[in-house]
Motif scaffolding. Structure first.
Motif, mmCIF file in Angstrom:
data_model
loop_
_atom_site.group_PDB
_atom_site.id
_atom_site.type_symbol
_atom_site.label_atom_id
_atom_site.label_comp_id
_atom_site.label_asym_id
_atom_site.label_seq_id
_atom_site.Cartn_x
_atom_site.Cartn_y
_atom_site.Cartn_z
ATOM 1 N N ASP A 215 0.794 -1.581 0.098
ATOM 2 C CA ASP A 215 -0.366 0.069 0.387
ATOM 3 C C ASP A 215 0.506 1.693 -0.337
ATOM 4 O O ASP A 215 1.318 1.481 1.265
ATOM 5 C CB ASP A 215 -1.321 0.096 0.915
ATOM 6 C CG ASP A 215 -1.825 -1.157 1.478
ATOM 7 O OD1 ASP A 215 -3.413 -0.757 0.610
ATOM 8 O OD2 ASP A 215 -1.876 -2.417 1.845
ATOM 9 N N ILE A 231 -2.967 -0.679 -3.929
ATOM 10 C CA ILE A 231 -3.834 -0.434 -3.259
ATOM 11 C C ILE A 231 -3.622 -2.236 -3.122
ATOM 12 O O ILE A 231 -4.490 -2.056 -4.387
ATOM 13 C CB ILE A 231 -5.061 0.063 -3.176
ATOM 14 C CG1 ILE A 231 -4.734 1.662 -2.882
ATOM 15 C CG2 ILE A 231 -6.515 -0.662 -2.099
ATOM 16 C CD1 ILE A 231 -6.669 2.120 -3.492
ATOM 17 N N ALA A 307 0.276 15.469 1.136
ATOM 18 C CA ALA A 307 -0.508 15.463 2.721
ATOM 19 C C ALA A 307 -2.019 15.062 2.240
ATOM 20 O O ALA A 307 -2.615 14.235 2.947
ATOM 21 C CB ALA A 307 -1.014 16.813 3.196
ATOM 22 N N LEU A 309 -2.385 12.901 -0.449
ATOM 23 C CA LEU A 309 -3.070 11.787 -1.102
ATOM 24 C C LEU A 309 -3.314 10.767 0.128
ATOM 25 O O LEU A 309 -3.573 10.252 0.177
ATOM 26 C CB LEU A 309 -1.386 12.144 -2.388
ATOM 27 C CG LEU A 309 -1.597 11.937 -3.651
ATOM 28 C CD1 LEU A 309 0.269 12.644 -4.019
ATOM 29 C CD2 LEU A 309 -2.262 11.513 -3.930
ATOM 30 N N LEU A 311 -3.799 11.414 2.913
ATOM 31 C CA LEU A 311 -5.375 11.914 3.951
ATOM 32 C C LEU A 311 -6.304 10.565 3.392
ATOM 33 O O LEU A 311 -7.098 10.588 3.650
ATOM 34 C CB LEU A 311 -5.674 13.544 4.225
ATOM 35 C CG LEU A 311 -4.282 13.910 4.868
ATOM 36 C CD1 LEU A 311 -5.009 15.177 5.435
ATOM 37 C CD2 LEU A 311 -4.434 13.128 6.927
ATOM 38 N N ALA A 312 -6.320 11.053 1.924
ATOM 39 C CA ALA A 312 -6.951 10.444 1.322
ATOM 40 C C ALA A 312 -7.081 9.115 0.929
ATOM 41 O O ALA A 312 -8.034 7.903 1.249
ATOM 42 C CB ALA A 312 -7.403 10.745 -0.409
ATOM 43 N N LEU A 313 -5.761 8.151 1.364
ATOM 44 C CA LEU A 313 -5.251 6.832 1.003
ATOM 45 C C LEU A 313 -4.751 6.273 1.813
ATOM 46 O O LEU A 313 -4.924 4.783 2.020
ATOM 47 C CB LEU A 313 -4.660 6.672 -0.404
ATOM 48 C CG LEU A 313 -5.637 6.787 -1.743
ATOM 49 C CD1 LEU A 313 -4.143 6.938 -2.682
ATOM 50 C CD2 LEU A 313 -5.804 5.839 -2.449
ATOM 51 N N ASP A 314 -4.760 6.849 2.927
ATOM 52 C CA ASP A 314 -3.376 6.484 4.591
ATOM 53 C C ASP A 314 -2.889 5.027 3.146
ATOM 54 O O ASP A 314 -3.342 3.730 4.259
ATOM 55 C CB ASP A 314 -5.228 5.300 5.094
ATOM 56 C CG ASP A 314 -4.335 4.845 6.727
ATOM 57 O OD1 ASP A 314 -3.702 5.652 6.618
ATOM 58 O OD2 ASP A 314 -5.186 3.989 6.832
ATOM 59 N N GLN A 316 0.737 3.391 3.440
ATOM 60 C CA GLN A 316 1.692 2.272 4.185
ATOM 61 C C GLN A 316 2.604 3.574 4.642
ATOM 62 O O GLN A 316 3.776 3.366 5.077
ATOM 63 C CB GLN A 316 2.302 1.206 4.616
ATOM 64 C CG GLN A 316 2.891 0.569 5.157
ATOM 65 C CD GLN A 316 3.586 -0.747 5.219
ATOM 66 O OE1 GLN A 316 2.395 -1.552 3.974
ATOM 67 N NE2 GLN A 316 4.374 -1.811 5.589
ATOM 68 N N LEU A 343 -3.145 12.016 10.202
ATOM 69 C CA LEU A 343 -3.682 10.948 11.778
ATOM 70 C C LEU A 343 -2.569 10.010 11.895
ATOM 71 O O LEU A 343 -2.529 9.231 12.956
ATOM 72 C CB LEU A 343 -4.809 10.522 11.578
ATOM 73 C CG LEU A 343 -5.638 11.979 11.389
ATOM 74 C CD1 LEU A 343 -7.564 11.976 11.418
ATOM 75 C CD2 LEU A 343 -5.477 12.475 12.558
ATOM 76 N N ARG A 344 -2.357 8.965 10.931
ATOM 77 C CA ARG A 344 -1.553 7.946 10.534
ATOM 78 C C ARG A 344 -0.182 8.616 9.568
ATOM 79 O O ARG A 344 -0.336 8.025 8.757
ATOM 80 C CB ARG A 344 -2.017 6.613 10.747
ATOM 81 C CG ARG A 344 -1.593 5.857 11.083
ATOM 82 C CD ARG A 344 -2.179 4.681 10.194
ATOM 83 N NE ARG A 344 -1.728 4.305 8.468
ATOM 84 C CZ ARG A 344 -0.563 3.991 8.370
ATOM 85 N NH1 ARG A 344 0.257 3.962 9.038
ATOM 86 N NH2 ARG A 344 0.141 4.546 7.248
#
Lengths: 385, 385
Positions: A215, A231, A307, A309, A311-314, A316, A343-344
């Motif tokens: 990912d 993904i 950012a 991208l 935030l939208a996709l999260d 790894q 956030l992550r």
């Protein structure tokens, strides 16, 4: 046994061929008896399948293994997957260069070539340059054109499924070009055209900075960043092939073109002038205040787009490539700022393949296409759902 | 026949059961002879499979079909899928309300309940309210708790695979809450917890504004927007379950909190105070200049965040839900601005499910879970790859 595949004999034959190829590919060579054991096919069925595969050239006889010789009679025949029975070509058609990579059916590189091209060159000149690179790589490696099984191409722009460039502002004459059709005239095998950042994402996953990661977002960092994402190990193209084309985001509410952001004079830079950008970065390192402001604006914008991208996709991992990735002072601020706002926060790594990423990814896509034909047990079985 | 599934008898039995259930689900009822024809299984194998399915209660005898009666002897036995042999529950746990929906194994609704909850309520109170709603919906529909096969839950925040809320700033005491474990105490079946926007995306795809669309972004528009997306018909959660949490994007370089953007007094609004937001919109419609500016700032930010999602993912359609979706003057500007900035503008539609979206999606996720157990031919066959 569940009759999952129904009664279509050609489908059945295809599945059985794929199962045998799968088995052969994992070993140096195997006897019919060994293949019966691994595949679960009956010996007569297996013999028919092997015969068909030998006819197409994908399977051939292997040298008899001394250890497997019978006490009486001749040794058992052994078969092997012939990686040299077909070749794949990966091509990058970029703003400043055209490059080609050639591999066998196992993906082992057997040749490469590259030529520069002017960023202002019209489409016909770029296509001519591409044909020259293809001729060169085939000639140098001694592979006949007819031995090509598939050709992959990576190039900037939104690319439709048939290889037409729906929108490609980075290269003159690119928008609307039937790139796939034009290239198909030069080949008798399938030609697959893919967005350059998408191809690079595939490459980094195959043999670059994301081998251990399914990912990922690959950012092709230039004046205007493009991105490709995988993904679950699969390329995410988007519904219309435009996924990752985040270049327009900074325009929203701010009308901030990157060539203006990086200017130290008030006059926008030429949008493909990498040398001018590198000069601004060098000035900034030297302490020039205007240049430092300009670099700061450029980095902030890259952070913002990446950012978005993330935030939208999260993903790894974020892999940063393209020429701007190599500039001092890009990667660290990106990592720090993403950690602040996401956030992550993802891992952030530099591309391992550098300028080879796009052609390598194009090659991998060609290889995927051929493998799907040769080895696609899954797609044939589940197609019935 | 390729021995794709190898020699595991329990796996084989599972596959055969799934094939038979698939066949039975598509028809009112079928005889053993009909099932032999459709599934390709031998009659003895089929009889064993049916016996097992009847034991679990998922399949039962159907009334004999007059048309299929034999001239001599008794009519052939017929079997049917028993949708009433199990139930699914979908629960929304939101800032202002808790809602529950109950369906049978075909997804047909058999009951619902909802209760308000204060936005400031502590976690324990919200959990207590949830248990009350569950009790109510089961009691009213006369379904015993033990008949539940799976429970789905939609709630704000980044939710880990086990149902723990990794980060959930919208609800007091939510961050760190082991929501899945807490709810599992009330049930003997699997409990699946999902981000609320993700659940709503699934719902709109199932029976809302995206029934005909496999690539969509659902935007849960409130003061701070969240989003869920389906790619190829499958929920995209992201590597760490944080995909679509674009609320932080506007902070980059602008530090623009939505509760400040929408303020007409300089004092930020309370971030969950929907009534205050609605008042600002009403004032703006009435011609109040400050309110119009505030609404303008709010819309620009929503456009920016949704554009980020669209550019990253390139969905076919954006479905806008959540309470802010219903405010006048949200959808049209969003559509216009997206068309201006996105290379391939998506369709923009209003949620069809409204406030039922989250519970409906949670229910669908529970149904997916059970269907995967019952009907998963694909996953069992392809697991061997």
């Amino acid at each position: 046994m569940a009759q999952l595949t129904g009664g279509d004999p050609s489908l059945l034959r295809r599945i059985n061929s794929a199962v045998v190829l799968h088995a052969l590919r994992g070993v140096d060579a195997a006897t019919l008896t060994e293949l019966v054991g691994v595949t679960g096919l009956s010996r007569p069925t297996l013999e028919g399948v092997i015969e068909g595969l030998v006819d197409t050239g994908v399977v051939g006889p292997a040298a008899a293994d001394a250890g497997s010789e019978r006490k009486q009679g001749r040794p058992a025949r052994r078969f092997r997957f012939r990686a040299e029975s077909g070749y794949l070509l990966g091509i990058e058609i970029g703003p400043h260069r055209v490059a080609g990579l050639l591999s066998d059916l196992e993906g082992r590189m057997v040749g490469s070539a590259a030529r520069e091209v002017d960023e202002e060159a019209p489409a016909e000149e770029r296509l001519e340059r591409t044909r020259a690179v293809v001729g060169e790589v085939l000639r140098h490696s001694g592979v006949p054109r007819d031995a090509l099984r598939a050709v992959g191409v990576g190039s900037p722009g939104i690319i439709e499924a048939d290889g037409t460039v729906r929108l490609g502002t980075a290269l003159p004459g690119w928008t609307g070009l039937k790139l796939g059709d034009r290239l198909r005239r030069s080949f008798r095998c399938p030609v697959l055209v893919e967005n350059d950042a998408n191809a690079a994402a595939v490459a980094e996953h195959w043999k670059g900075a994301a081998r251990d990661c399914d990912d990922l977002v690959f950012v092709l960092a230039g004046l205007s960043p493009g991105a490709g994402s995988l993904i679950g190990g699969r390329l995410h193209r988007g519904y219309g092939g435009a996924a990752g084309e985040i270049g327009a985001l900074h325009l929203l509410g701010r009308e901030a073109l990157p060539e203006k952001l990086l200017s130290t004079t008030g006059e926008p830079l030429h949008k493909l002038d990498e040398a001018a950008v590198a000069r601004v970065f060098a000035l900034a390192r030297g302490g020039d205040a205007k240049a430092r402001d300009a670099v700061q604006r450029f980095i902030q914008r890259l952070v913002h787009d990446v950012a978005a991208l993330v935030l939208a996709l999260d993903p790894q991992r974020v892999v940063v490539g393209g020429w701007a990735a190599g500039l001092d002072g890009v990667l660290d601020p990106l990592r720090t700022e993403l950690a602040r706002y996401c956030l992550r926060p993802p891992q952030v790594k530099l591309s391992l393949l550098g300028e080879a990423a796009i052609a390598t990814g194009a090659l991998r896509l060609a290889l995927d296409h051929v493998e799907e034909e040769l080895f696609a047990v899954e797609s044939t079985v589940t197609a019935r759902r």
